[in-house]
Scaffold this active site. Structure first.
Site, PDB file in Angstrom:
ATOM      1  N   ASP A  30       0.854  -1.180   0.000  1.00  0.00           N
ATOM      2  CA  ASP A  30       0.000   0.000   0.000  1.00  0.00           C
ATOM      3  C   ASP A  30       0.901   1.245   0.000  1.00  0.00           C
ATOM      4  OD1 ASP A  30      -1.755   2.139   0.889  1.00  0.00           O
ATOM      5  OD2 ASP A  30      -3.156   0.542   1.404  1.00  0.00           O
ATOM      6  N   ALA A  68      -0.829   6.174  -8.038  1.00  0.00           N
ATOM      7  CA  ALA A  68      -1.616   5.235  -7.226  1.00  0.00           C
ATOM      8  C   ALA A  68      -2.873   5.912  -6.703  1.00  0.00           C
ATOM      9  CB  ALA A  68      -0.776   4.740  -6.053  1.00  0.00           C
ATOM     10  N   SER A 123      -6.318  15.378 -12.899  1.00  0.00           N
ATOM     11  CA  SER A 123      -7.375  15.040 -13.861  1.00  0.00           C
ATOM     12  C   SER A 123      -8.087  16.295 -14.330  1.00  0.00           C
ATOM     13  CB  SER A 123      -8.380  14.121 -13.161  1.00  0.00           C
ATOM     14  OG  SER A 123      -9.541  13.958 -13.938  1.00  0.00           O
ATOM     15  N   TYR A 156     -13.998  12.128  -5.684  1.00  0.00           N
ATOM     16  CA  TYR A 156     -12.802  11.792  -6.470  1.00  0.00           C
ATOM     17  C   TYR A 156     -12.119  13.062  -6.979  1.00  0.00           C
ATOM     18  CZ  TYR A 156      -9.946  10.583 -10.465  1.00  0.00           C
ATOM     19  OH  TYR A 156      -8.903  10.513 -11.353  1.00  0.00           O
ATOM     20  N   LYS A 164      -8.299  15.042  -6.070  1.00  0.00           N
ATOM     21  CA  LYS A 164      -7.270  15.515  -7.017  1.00  0.00           C
ATOM     22  C   LYS A 164      -6.957  16.988  -6.765  1.00  0.00           C
ATOM     23  CE  LYS A 164      -6.653  11.701  -9.269  1.00  0.00           C
ATOM     24  NZ  LYS A 164      -5.425  10.921  -8.999  1.00  0.00           N
ATOM     25  N   ASN A 184      -8.936  12.517 -21.384  1.00  0.00           N
ATOM     26  CA  ASN A 184      -9.498  11.151 -21.328  1.00  0.00           C
ATOM     27  C   ASN A 184      -8.525  10.142 -21.932  1.00  0.00           C
ATOM     28  OD1 ASN A 184     -11.822  13.035 -21.036  1.00  0.00           O
ATOM     29  ND2 ASN A 184     -12.980  11.130 -20.938  1.00  0.00           N
ATOM     30  N   ASP A 207     -22.340  14.458 -15.798  1.00  0.00           N
ATOM     31  CA  ASP A 207     -21.569  14.634 -17.037  1.00  0.00           C
ATOM     32  C   ASP A 207     -21.657  16.068 -17.548  1.00  0.00           C
ATOM     33  OD1 ASP A 207     -20.619  12.089 -17.194  1.00  0.00           O
ATOM     34  OD2 ASP A 207     -21.890  11.458 -18.872  1.00  0.00           O
TER      35      ASP A 207
END
Ligand code: NAD
Ligand code: WQD
Length: 339
Positions: free
Chosen positions: A58, A82, A125, A151, A155, A181, A295
């Site tokens: 980990d 990771a 991202s 999520y 980031k 993407n 989206d």
């Protein structure tokens, strides 16, 4: 350089490992294999002919990281890929997402400080931009932590942690790469994207329809304000993305920088399906479904900063990505479990 790849057994990590070795660097991988397989690292060794030591641990475990890095000293840089990446799952399990994504980042920064490792390249991202105010997205476009999902927030928070760490330590070189993407696979057909269960993302879903393990692809909305009504994204070939990591590593300067890694070219859902049909020679049945919650209509970048500072630009097209993705999927219909 000798580079520790955290999350290096994963989709982007394995391609980055190949690019690093091909550019003359040594690679070590730490990965808990929670979303990947040791076979991916064995395939990286097969492609490159280089030994790639793998620690199955980990990335939050500073002691394990320290022992591994000392065993392979000197380590010059960390590429930190990771973490957990499923947007929907992050809404259902926010604490696990904050724990793994922030915990691994903090552990890596502690390791770097203690072992004198000056350089980190982090997988951020395009999701940090949320709903774009205008397109294309540049690094100066607004971001927030009022993002729709945990999520994306992890980031954004990790980016801020890196910025603060670099401000406090003048020797630190920290780079966040905001991927658009990622799609496609290595041209050998030996490594590629291997999601567990039913894919969340469009390209691996379409690939499984083409290979016959899923029936049809659902198109999430055809009533967006885009040329054909379906969502537009900036699909970046994973081998181009991997090259972006090598460039970021080699060109990183003291301080903190952020780069968009994308092509700058929007491609719609229907355009991607058509490209995959051309690449595979298969018909891809599709069905128009309602929009998916969260989206955005369109997301694509201005990749100019990476070109100017890093000398990096994407060279592969959506047709290249579909060809390579099809090659990987048809040679490995069950992913790494095929062997
Ligand atoms: P991936 O799941 O294939 O790779 C992530 C790797 O991290 C996996 O091998 C997984 O086993 C490992 N991992 C997870 N938790 C860990 C832990 N606690 N300790 C050690 N290893 C751990 O995903 P990917 O698509 O290769 O993504 C790599 C990175 O890029 C991730 O941080 C992801 O959030 C980011 N990213 C991905 C995309 C995308 O669409 N694929 C887009 C933008 C950013
Ligand atoms: C692309 C387009 C969908 C699946 C996600 C994360 C983002 C980043 C990359 C990590 C959209 C449509 C999709 C399907 C469809 N990951 N679609 N049918 O949503 O742009 O980005 O992955 O950082 O954070 O949010 O990628 O591939 O899921 O969707 O019609 O079965 O395809 O609506 O327009 P997305 P995606």
């Amino acid at each position: 350089m000798r580079v520790l790849l955290a999350g290096g057994a994963g989709y982007i990590g394995a391609h980055t490992a190949v690019a690093l070795v091909e550019a003359g660097h040594d690679v070590l991988v730490v990965d808990d294999l929670s979303n990947s397989s040791a076979e991916a690292v064995a395939r990286v060794e097969q492609i490159t002919g280089a030994a790639v030591p793998l620690l199955s641990a980990d990335a939050r475990d500073v002691e394990a990281l320290t022992a591994f890095v000392r065993e392979h000293a000197p380590v010059d840089a960390v590429i930190h890929l990771a973490g957990l990446k499923a947007v929907g799952e992050s809404v259902a399990e926010p604490v696990r997402y904050y724990d793994v994504n922030l915990g691994s980042s903090l552990a890596i920064l502690k390791l770097m400080a203690a072992e004198g490792i000056p350089t980190i390249v982090f997988s951020s991202s395009a999701t940090v931009y949320g709903e774009p105010e205008s397109l294309p997205l540049s690094e100066e476009s607004p971001t927030g932590i009022d993002l729709a999902n945990p999520y994306g927030k992890t980031k954004r928070i990790i980016e801020e942690i890196l910025k603060d760490a670099a401000a406090a330590d003048p020797r630190l070189r920290a780079v966040s790469l905001r991927y658009f993407n990622p799609v496609g696979a290595h041209s050998s057909g030996l490594i590629g994207e291997d999601p567990t269960g039913i894919p969340n993302n469009l390209m691996p879903y379409v690939a499984r329809v083409a290979v016959g393990t899923l029936d049809r692809v659902g198109v999430f909305g055809d009533d967006y304000d885009t040329p054909d009504g379906t969502g537009q994204r900036d699909y970046i070939h994973v081998v181009d993305l991997a090259a972006g990591h090598v460039a970021a590593l080699e060109r990183a300067r003291e301080g903190y920088e952020v780069y968009n890694l994308g092509t700058g070219t929007p491609v719609s859902v229907l355009e991607l399906i058509a490209a995959f049909e051309r690449a595979s020679g298969k018909q891809i049945p599709r069905e128009i479904l309602p929009r998916r919650a969260g989206d955005v209509a369109a997301s694509y970048c201005d990749p100019g900063k990476a070109e100017r500072d890093l000398g990096w630009t994407a060279t592969r097209t959506i047709d290249d990505a579909c060809r390579d993705s099809w090659d990987w999927q048809s040679k490995n219909p069950n992913g790494y479990a095929t062997v």
